[in-house]
Design a protein around this motif. Structure first.
Motif, mmCIF file in Angstrom:
data_model
loop_
_atom_site.group_PDB
_atom_site.id
_atom_site.type_symbol
_atom_site.label_atom_id
_atom_site.label_comp_id
_atom_site.label_asym_id
_atom_site.label_seq_id
_atom_site.Cartn_x
_atom_site.Cartn_y
_atom_site.Cartn_z
ATOM 1 N N TYR A 1 0.828 -1.204 0.000
ATOM 2 C CA TYR A 1 0.000 0.000 0.000
ATOM 3 C C TYR A 1 0.867 1.260 0.000
ATOM 4 O O TYR A 1 1.957 1.274 0.585
ATOM 5 C CB TYR A 1 -0.893 0.030 1.243
ATOM 6 C CG TYR A 1 -2.113 -0.856 1.146
ATOM 7 C CD1 TYR A 1 -3.129 -0.583 0.233
ATOM 8 C CD2 TYR A 1 -2.260 -1.959 1.991
ATOM 9 C CE1 TYR A 1 -4.245 -1.384 0.144
ATOM 10 C CE2 TYR A 1 -3.383 -2.762 1.913
ATOM 11 C CZ TYR A 1 -4.373 -2.477 0.985
ATOM 12 O OH TYR A 1 -5.483 -3.271 0.904
ATOM 13 N N VAL A 2 0.364 2.290 -0.656
ATOM 14 C CA VAL A 2 0.965 3.621 -0.570
ATOM 15 C C VAL A 2 -0.133 4.600 -0.185
ATOM 16 O O VAL A 2 -1.321 4.366 -0.441
ATOM 17 C CB VAL A 2 1.616 4.059 -1.898
ATOM 18 C CG1 VAL A 2 2.835 3.203 -2.220
ATOM 19 C CG2 VAL A 2 0.605 3.997 -3.052
ATOM 20 N N CYS A 3 0.260 5.665 0.455
ATOM 21 C CA CYS A 3 -0.693 6.700 0.841
ATOM 22 C C CYS A 3 -0.708 7.766 -0.256
ATOM 23 O O CYS A 3 0.343 8.193 -0.746
ATOM 24 C CB CYS A 3 -0.283 7.327 2.171
ATOM 25 S SG CYS A 3 -1.493 8.517 2.805
ATOM 26 N N VAL A 4 -1.919 8.185 -0.661
ATOM 27 C CA VAL A 4 -2.034 9.147 -1.761
ATOM 28 C C VAL A 4 -3.066 10.215 -1.418
ATOM 29 O O VAL A 4 -3.917 10.049 -0.545
ATOM 30 C CB VAL A 4 -2.429 8.450 -3.080
ATOM 31 C CG1 VAL A 4 -1.337 7.493 -3.548
ATOM 32 C CG2 VAL A 4 -3.756 7.708 -2.921
ATOM 33 N N MET B 1 1.380 16.997 -0.411
ATOM 34 C CA MET B 1 1.149 17.291 1.005
ATOM 35 C C MET B 1 2.429 17.547 1.790
ATOM 36 O O MET B 1 2.386 18.222 2.818
ATOM 37 C CB MET B 1 0.375 16.131 1.653
ATOM 38 C CG MET B 1 -1.073 16.060 1.188
ATOM 39 S SD MET B 1 -1.987 14.729 1.996
ATOM 40 C CE MET B 1 -1.810 15.166 3.718
ATOM 41 N N THR B 2 3.560 17.035 1.328
ATOM 42 C CA THR B 2 4.787 17.228 2.114
ATOM 43 C C THR B 2 5.713 18.281 1.509
ATOM 44 O O THR B 2 6.563 18.819 2.214
ATOM 45 C CB THR B 2 5.549 15.893 2.243
ATOM 46 O OG1 THR B 2 5.798 15.371 0.930
ATOM 47 C CG2 THR B 2 4.735 14.894 3.039
ATOM 48 N N GLU B 3 5.529 18.537 0.188
ATOM 49 C CA GLU B 3 6.323 19.590 -0.474
ATOM 50 C C GLU B 3 7.817 19.446 -0.190
ATOM 51 O O GLU B 3 8.508 20.390 0.185
ATOM 52 C CB GLU B 3 5.858 20.985 -0.013
ATOM 53 C CG GLU B 3 4.426 21.321 -0.364
ATOM 54 C CD GLU B 3 4.209 21.511 -1.865
ATOM 55 O OE1 GLU B 3 5.213 21.580 -2.600
ATOM 56 O OE2 GLU B 3 3.050 21.578 -2.292
ATOM 57 N N VAL C 1 1.973 10.314 -0.757
ATOM 58 C CA VAL C 1 2.317 10.965 0.509
ATOM 59 C C VAL C 1 3.336 10.067 1.216
ATOM 60 O O VAL C 1 2.970 8.999 1.717
ATOM 61 C CB VAL C 1 1.073 11.159 1.400
ATOM 62 C CG1 VAL C 1 1.467 11.858 2.696
ATOM 63 C CG2 VAL C 1 -0.015 11.920 0.656
ATOM 64 N N PRO C 2 4.610 10.431 1.240
ATOM 65 C CA PRO C 2 5.618 9.592 1.901
ATOM 66 C C PRO C 2 5.339 9.476 3.401
ATOM 67 O O PRO C 2 5.042 10.473 4.065
ATOM 68 C CB PRO C 2 6.936 10.335 1.642
ATOM 69 C CG PRO C 2 6.645 11.267 0.509
ATOM 70 C CD PRO C 2 5.197 11.637 0.634
ATOM 71 N N LEU C 3 5.421 8.272 3.912
ATOM 72 C CA LEU C 3 5.172 8.033 5.337
ATOM 73 C C LEU C 3 6.373 7.367 5.991
ATOM 74 O O LEU C 3 7.211 6.759 5.318
ATOM 75 C CB LEU C 3 3.942 7.125 5.516
ATOM 76 C CG LEU C 3 2.605 7.611 4.949
ATOM 77 C CD1 LEU C 3 1.543 6.559 5.192
ATOM 78 C CD2 LEU C 3 2.208 8.945 5.567
ATOM 79 N N GLU C 4 6.420 7.461 7.315
ATOM 80 C CA GLU C 4 7.473 6.777 8.064
ATOM 81 C C GLU C 4 7.229 5.274 8.102
ATOM 82 O O GLU C 4 8.162 4.482 8.078
ATOM 83 C CB GLU C 4 7.527 7.324 9.486
ATOM 84 C CG GLU C 4 7.930 8.800 9.565
ATOM 85 C CD GLU C 4 7.843 9.330 10.983
ATOM 86 O OE1 GLU C 4 7.127 8.699 11.812
ATOM 87 O OE2 GLU C 4 8.483 10.357 11.272
ATOM 88 N N LYS C 5 5.962 4.884 8.171
ATOM 89 C CA LYS C 5 5.585 3.472 8.209
ATOM 90 C C LYS C 5 4.346 3.267 7.351
ATOM 91 O O LYS C 5 3.571 4.206 7.125
ATOM 92 C CB LYS C 5 5.286 3.027 9.644
ATOM 93 C CG LYS C 5 6.497 3.096 10.575
ATOM 94 C CD LYS C 5 6.105 2.645 11.977
ATOM 95 C CE LYS C 5 7.302 2.722 12.929
ATOM 96 N NZ LYS C 5 6.924 2.306 14.303
ATOM 97 N N TYR C 6 4.167 2.006 6.897
ATOM 98 C CA TYR C 6 3.024 1.688 6.040
ATOM 99 C C TYR C 6 2.299 0.453 6.572
ATOM 100 O O TYR C 6 2.931 -0.440 7.162
ATOM 101 C CB TYR C 6 3.485 1.419 4.608
ATOM 102 C CG TYR C 6 4.032 2.640 3.909
ATOM 103 C CD1 TYR C 6 3.209 3.452 3.141
ATOM 104 C CD2 TYR C 6 5.379 2.996 4.029
ATOM 105 C CE1 TYR C 6 3.712 4.575 2.491
ATOM 106 C CE2 TYR C 6 5.887 4.118 3.398
ATOM 107 C CZ TYR C 6 5.044 4.905 2.629
ATOM 108 O OH TYR C 6 5.530 6.020 1.994
ATOM 109 N N PRO C 7 0.993 0.361 6.341
ATOM 110 C CA PRO C 7 0.262 -0.855 6.730
ATOM 111 C C PRO C 7 0.716 -2.029 5.860
ATOM 112 O O PRO C 7 1.247 -1.825 4.764
ATOM 113 C CB PRO C 7 -1.203 -0.492 6.467
ATOM 114 C CG PRO C 7 -1.140 0.597 5.442
ATOM 115 C CD PRO C 7 0.109 1.364 5.728
#
Length: 301
Positions: free
Chosen positions: A169-172, A177-179, A257-263
């Motif tokens: 999964y990726v967050c979109v 959002m992070t620029e 949206v880059p995240l520190e952790k992903y499901p």
């Protein structure tokens, strides 16, 4: 009564015509002499004629037995001429294949599969339906669906499943959002409104709900849709965020949206009824998709 004749009777008569004795016929058929005698007795009862009589040199056909001889030879020749499933060239197969698939699998798997089928088996037609896990076993038993492409968790008991690949999964979102500020902490992510995909039963839980709870976080889900395609469309028109399979990207108007952790992701499988394992066309389909994604997996490593 003729319809009661079995293949073993025809093979026994053919062996007697060719070899002339019960012992030689039994040896040719790799059965006992008693078995040949019993089959001859049953054939006599069915056809109402002795068929063969004993002579000083073995067994000779009766007049009716001689009349039957070309018919027996013709029937066995027709049987031997029947093509085996694996002997039919792909370009000569004429039938309809029915696939049931999630919208994700339709995009990632079925498109390539249809294109390849058009190339190697142009007489094969394809029907694609959305996944229906609850009725999948029954519809496969009834022949309505030949194969399903779905996630492993949606395969009902009683079906065979073959792993194809693991999706992450990726967050979109519909806007950056992070620029360039790096990864977004999960604590900041849950302050945004979420859209979730629930393909079977409408629900606000989504696949990552328990994952957030395990981390002591609760996200605010404001919309639930039945497909990833519609989720991407709604994201373009809103301020919501969502998790989608990575293979659906890149997608115009959608930003990761880059995240520190992903499901955790999910395993995509091909599922079929056990009775389909002897179907050469479905075996080809399975070989194709397995090869397709083993190659794809090698490229990603």
């Amino acid at each position: 009564m003729r319809e009661k004749l079995e293949l073993s009777h025809l093979r026994m008569l053919s062996a007697l015509y060719e070899h002339g004795t019960v012992s030689a016929a039994a040896e040719a058929l790799d059965v006992s002499q008693q078995a040949v005698s019993l089959q001859l007795k049953r054939a006599r009862e069915i056809l109402g004629d002795p068929l063969f009589v004993r002579t000083g040199h073995g067994m000779a056909p009766t007049v009716y037995g001689l009349v039957l001889q070309p018919h027996v030879s013709q029937l066995l020749a027709l049987l031997h001429a029947m093509p085996m499933p694996t002997s039919i060239p792909m370009e000569e197969i004429e039938r309809t294949l029915s696939f049931s698939a999630t919208d994700h699998a339709q995009r990632i798997i079925v498109g390539d599969l249809i294109r390849e089928l058009r190339r190697v088996a142009p007489r094969v037609k394809v029907k694609v339906s959305n996944i229906e896990s609850a009725a999948l076993v029954r519809r496969m038993q009834e022949g309505d669906i030949d194969m399903a492409f779905t996630s492993n968790g949606y395969v009902p008991e009683g079906l065979l499943s073959t792993p194809l690949f693991t999706e992450r999964y990726v967050c979109v979102a519909g806007r950056p959002m992070t620029e360039g500020l790096g990864s977004l902490p999960l604590e900041a992510l849950v302050r945004h409104d979420f859209l979730v995909v629930s393909p079977s039963v409408p629900s606000f839980e989504g696949s990552a709900g328990s994952w957030f709870e395990q981390r002591g976080l609760r996200r605010h889900v404001v919309a639930s849709v039945p497909s990833f395609f519609m989720a991407l469309e709604y994201l373009r028109q809103s301020e919501m965020v969502a998790f989608v399979p990575s293979r659906l990207l890149p997608c115009e108007g959608i930003f990761e949206v880059p995240l520190e952790k992903y499901p955790p992701g999910f395993e995509v499988v091909a599922a079929c009824h056990p009775s389909a394992t002897s179907d050469p066309l479905l075996s080809w389909v399975l070989d194709f998709v397995q090869t397709r994604f083993s190659t794809d997996r090698s490229r990603r490593l």
